[in-house]
Design a protein around this motif. Structure first.
Motif, PDB file in Angstrom:
ATOM      1  N   PHE A  77      63.280  -3.091 -23.594  1.00 59.71           N
ATOM      2  CA  PHE A  77      62.306  -2.015 -23.802  1.00 59.71           C
ATOM      3  C   PHE A  77      62.929  -0.662 -23.449  1.00 59.71           C
ATOM      4  O   PHE A  77      62.778   0.309 -24.203  1.00 59.71           O
ATOM      5  N   GLN A  78      63.619  -0.587 -22.317  1.00 60.51           N
ATOM      6  CA  GLN A  78      64.191   0.681 -21.881  1.00 60.51           C
ATOM      7  C   GLN A  78      65.195   1.209 -22.915  1.00 60.51           C
ATOM      8  O   GLN A  78      65.206   2.393 -23.227  1.00 60.51           O
ATOM      9  N   THR A  79      66.000   0.334 -23.469  1.00 60.98           N
ATOM     10  CA  THR A  79      66.958   0.727 -24.509  1.00 60.98           C
ATOM     11  C   THR A  79      66.221   1.210 -25.757  1.00 60.98           C
ATOM     12  O   THR A  79      66.557   2.246 -26.339  1.00 60.98           O
ATOM     13  N   TRP A  80      65.168   0.482 -26.149  1.00 57.17           N
ATOM     14  CA  TRP A  80      64.385   0.829 -27.339  1.00 57.17           C
ATOM     15  C   TRP A  80      63.688   2.177 -27.183  1.00 57.17           C
ATOM     16  O   TRP A  80      63.784   3.049 -28.047  1.00 57.17           O
ATOM     17  N   ILE A  81      62.968   2.361 -26.066  1.00 58.32           N
ATOM     18  CA  ILE A  81      62.199   3.598 -25.883  1.00 58.32           C
ATOM     19  C   ILE A  81      63.125   4.793 -25.720  1.00 58.32           C
ATOM     20  O   ILE A  81      62.839   5.882 -26.211  1.00 58.32           O
ATOM     21  N   THR A  82      64.258   4.599 -25.059  1.00 61.08           N
ATOM     22  CA  THR A  82      65.211   5.697 -24.879  1.00 61.08           C
ATOM     23  C   THR A  82      65.756   6.165 -26.224  1.00 61.08           C
ATOM     24  O   THR A  82      65.822   7.370 -26.490  1.00 61.08           O
ATOM     25  N   ALA A  83      66.140   5.232 -27.090  1.00 53.89           N
ATOM     26  CA  ALA A  83      66.646   5.599 -28.422  1.00 53.89           C
ATOM     27  C   ALA A  83      65.562   6.310 -29.232  1.00 53.89           C
ATOM     28  O   ALA A  83      65.836   7.305 -29.922  1.00 53.89           O
ATOM     29  N   LEU A  84      64.326   5.831 -29.133  1.00 61.58           N
ATOM     30  CA  LEU A  84      63.207   6.435 -29.851  1.00 61.58           C
ATOM     31  C   LEU A  84      62.962   7.867 -29.374  1.00 61.58           C
ATOM     32  O   LEU A  84      62.813   8.795 -30.173  1.00 61.58           O
ATOM     33  N   VAL A  85      62.941   8.061 -28.066  1.00 62.51           N
ATOM     34  CA  VAL A  85      62.721   9.394 -27.489  1.00 62.51           C
ATOM     35  C   VAL A  85      63.871  10.329 -27.874  1.00 62.51           C
ATOM     36  O   VAL A  85      63.646  11.461 -28.303  1.00 62.51           O
ATOM     37  N   ASP A  86      65.110   9.862 -27.697  1.00 62.02           N
ATOM     38  CA  ASP A  86      66.260  10.716 -27.984  1.00 62.02           C
ATOM     39  C   ASP A  86      66.273  11.186 -29.436  1.00 62.02           C
ATOM     40  O   ASP A  86      66.654  12.320 -29.723  1.00 62.02           O
ATOM     41  N   ALA A  87      65.846  10.340 -30.355  1.00 60.02           N
ATOM     42  CA  ALA A  87      65.834  10.699 -31.775  1.00 60.02           C
ATOM     43  C   ALA A  87      64.744  11.714 -32.108  1.00 60.02           C
ATOM     44  O   ALA A  87      64.772  12.326 -33.176  1.00 60.02           O
ATOM     45  N   ASN A  88      63.786  11.915 -31.206  1.00 58.28           N
ATOM     46  CA  ASN A  88      62.639  12.776 -31.489  1.00 58.28           C
ATOM     47  C   ASN A  88      62.409  13.862 -30.459  1.00 58.28           C
ATOM     48  O   ASN A  88      61.389  14.555 -30.515  1.00 58.28           O
ATOM     49  N   LEU A  89      63.316  14.028 -29.533  1.00 55.41           N
ATOM     50  CA  LEU A  89      63.145  14.988 -28.433  1.00 55.41           C
ATOM     51  C   LEU A  89      63.113  16.422 -28.968  1.00 55.41           C
ATOM     52  O   LEU A  89      64.003  16.823 -29.720  1.00 55.41           O
ATOM     53  N   TYR A 135      58.621  12.423 -14.191  1.00 55.80           N
ATOM     54  CA  TYR A 135      59.161  11.079 -14.021  1.00 55.80           C
ATOM     55  C   TYR A 135      58.117  10.063 -14.479  1.00 55.80           C
ATOM     56  O   TYR A 135      57.064   9.928 -13.854  1.00 55.80           O
ATOM     57  N   TRP A 136      58.416   9.356 -15.590  1.00 54.87           N
ATOM     58  CA  TRP A 136      57.549   8.283 -16.099  1.00 54.87           C
ATOM     59  C   TRP A 136      58.143   6.963 -15.635  1.00 54.87           C
ATOM     60  O   TRP A 136      59.186   6.542 -16.139  1.00 54.87           O
ATOM     61  N   GLN A 137      57.516   6.301 -14.690  1.00 50.88           N
ATOM     62  CA  GLN A 137      57.990   4.994 -14.228  1.00 50.88           C
ATOM     63  C   GLN A 137      57.487   3.920 -15.184  1.00 50.88           C
ATOM     64  O   GLN A 137      56.382   4.002 -15.701  1.00 50.88           O
ATOM     65  N   THR A 138      58.310   2.893 -15.411  1.00 52.99           N
ATOM     66  CA  THR A 138      57.940   1.811 -16.326  1.00 52.99           C
ATOM     67  C   THR A 138      58.045   0.474 -15.620  1.00 52.99           C
ATOM     68  O   THR A 138      59.023   0.216 -14.913  1.00 52.99           O
ATOM     69  N   VAL A 139      57.021  -0.359 -15.807  1.00 48.19           N
ATOM     70  CA  VAL A 139      57.013  -1.713 -15.261  1.00 48.19           C
ATOM     71  C   VAL A 139      56.574  -2.681 -16.356  1.00 48.19           C
ATOM     72  O   VAL A 139      55.898  -2.302 -17.297  1.00 48.19           O
ATOM     73  N   ILE A 140      56.993  -3.913 -16.224  1.00 46.06           N
ATOM     74  CA  ILE A 140      56.611  -4.971 -17.167  1.00 46.06           C
ATOM     75  C   ILE A 140      55.684  -5.918 -16.427  1.00 46.06           C
ATOM     76  O   ILE A 140      55.914  -6.241 -15.265  1.00 46.06           O
ATOM     77  N   GLY A 141      54.646  -6.372 -17.103  1.00 41.64           N
ATOM     78  CA  GLY A 141      53.728  -7.297 -16.461  1.00 41.64           C
ATOM     79  C   GLY A 141      53.197  -8.335 -17.421  1.00 41.64           C
ATOM     80  O   GLY A 141      53.254  -8.171 -18.623  1.00 41.64           O
ATOM     81  N   LYS A 198      50.817  -3.612 -25.217  1.00 39.39           N
ATOM     82  CA  LYS A 198      50.671  -5.079 -25.261  1.00 39.39           C
ATOM     83  C   LYS A 198      51.553  -5.575 -26.397  1.00 39.39           C
ATOM     84  O   LYS A 198      51.515  -5.034 -27.503  1.00 39.39           O
ATOM     85  N   TRP A 199      52.325  -6.621 -26.095  1.00 41.50           N
ATOM     86  CA  TRP A 199      53.265  -7.177 -27.056  1.00 41.50           C
ATOM     87  C   TRP A 199      52.734  -8.503 -27.586  1.00 41.50           C
ATOM     88  O   TRP A 199      51.982  -9.194 -26.892  1.00 41.50           O
ATOM     89  N   HIS A 200      53.140  -8.876 -28.765  1.00 38.71           N
ATOM     90  CA  HIS A 200      52.684 -10.128 -29.370  1.00 38.71           C
ATOM     91  C   HIS A 200      53.149 -11.361 -28.603  1.00 38.71           C
ATOM     92  O   HIS A 200      52.574 -12.435 -28.760  1.00 38.71           O
ATOM     93  N   ASP A 201      54.154 -11.231 -27.726  1.00 43.97           N
ATOM     94  CA  ASP A 201      54.599 -12.380 -26.926  1.00 43.97           C
ATOM     95  C   ASP A 201      53.727 -12.600 -25.692  1.00 43.97           C
ATOM     96  O   ASP A 201      53.952 -13.518 -24.926  1.00 43.97           O
ATOM     97  N   GLY A 202      52.728 -11.737 -25.485  1.00 49.28           N
ATOM     98  CA  GLY A 202      51.829 -11.874 -24.344  1.00 49.28           C
ATOM     99  C   GLY A 202      52.198 -10.994 -23.165  1.00 49.28           C
ATOM    100  O   GLY A 202      51.443 -10.894 -22.203  1.00 49.28           O
ATOM    101  N   SER A 203      53.346 -10.334 -23.211  1.00 48.66           N
ATOM    102  CA  SER A 203      53.737  -9.450 -22.113  1.00 48.66           C
ATOM    103  C   SER A 203      53.136  -8.061 -22.327  1.00 48.66           C
ATOM    104  O   SER A 203      52.580  -7.758 -23.385  1.00 48.66           O
ATOM    105  N   SER A 204      53.262  -7.237 -21.301  1.00 45.56           N
ATOM    106  CA  SER A 204      52.807  -5.859 -21.404  1.00 45.56           C
ATOM    107  C   SER A 204      53.828  -4.960 -20.719  1.00 45.56           C
ATOM    108  O   SER A 204      54.584  -5.395 -19.865  1.00 45.56           O
ATOM    109  N   THR A 205      53.829  -3.709 -21.136  1.00 41.54           N
ATOM    110  CA  THR A 205      54.672  -2.683 -20.535  1.00 41.54           C
ATOM    111  C   THR A 205      53.744  -1.555 -20.133  1.00 41.54           C
ATOM    112  O   THR A 205      52.959  -1.086 -20.953  1.00 41.54           O
ATOM    113  N   THR A 206      53.834  -1.121 -18.895  1.00 40.20           N
ATOM    114  CA  THR A 206      53.011  -0.017 -18.425  1.00 40.20           C
ATOM    115  C   THR A 206      53.922   1.096 -17.932  1.00 40.20           C
ATOM    116  O   THR A 206      54.858   0.851 -17.173  1.00 40.20           O
TER     117      THR A 206
END
Length: 177
Positions: A6-18, A56-62, A144-152
């Motif tokens: 997730f961190q790799t994905w969101i970072t690439a997404l943000v960097d491409a649109n900053l 600072y946006w902290q990210t956790v997986i649950g 919420k992800w289709h695998d049942g996990s979540s990212t907050t």
């Protein structure tokens, strides 16, 4: 979706649109780590406004998939992504970032990426208040992800130019920095 991917994905997404003038600082370079003296072991996104304010946006997986084990490769589960939304332009007024605008921009980026792993997005500012970590966070999001996990992801610090991270600035959320 597991946190490192997730961190790799969101970072690439943000960097491409900053937007011009806004910097993204690597979490590891932000001074937050397990040895920082504040017991912080986490990851996320750090944004610096043109005037030097920092968010600072902290990210956790649950709530990962039942039986998920980090001893095995991650199982990717896909489904229909949330419907696209109107793009949000992250504006900077007087060199400052408004955190409500940053939350809207981030969630629109995530939704409009149309990841087939993503099931839904909930913005903190548009939902009824819910305590997280013992108090209510005004800004952030849960994916919420289709695998049942979540990212907050939620705000841990919003610092004015020159202000430092301390126990007294942690969780004290400003409207703009």
């Amino acid at each position: 979706m597991r946190l490192p991917r997730f961190q790799t994905w969101i970072t690439a997404l943000v960097d491409a649109n900053l937007p011009t003038g806004v910097k993204r600082i690597e979490w590891a370079d932000s001074g937050i780590n397990k040895d920082s003296g504040m017991g912080e072991q986490c990851t996320g996104l750090v944004f610096e406004a043109p005037d030097g304010g920092t968010v600072y946006w902290q990210t956790v997986i649950g709530g990962g998939p039942k039986g998920d084990s980090f001893d095995r490769p991650e199982e990717i589960v896909e489904g229909d992504p949330p419907a696209p939304v109107a793009p949000i332009e992250l504006s900077v007024a007087d060199g400052k970032l408004r955190v409500a605008d940053l939350e809207a921009w981030l969630t629109a980026l995530v939704i409009n990426a149309q990841s087939r792993e993503l099931a839904s997005v909930e913005r903190f500012s548009t939902r009824p208040p819910k305590p997280l970590l013992g108090f209510t966070h005004p800004f952030g999001y849960t994916l919420k992800w289709h695998d049942g996990s979540s990212t907050t992801s939620f705000l841990r610090y919003t610092l004015a130019p020159g202000e430092r991270r301390t126990e007294s600035t942690e969780w004290r959320i400003k409207e703009a920095v």
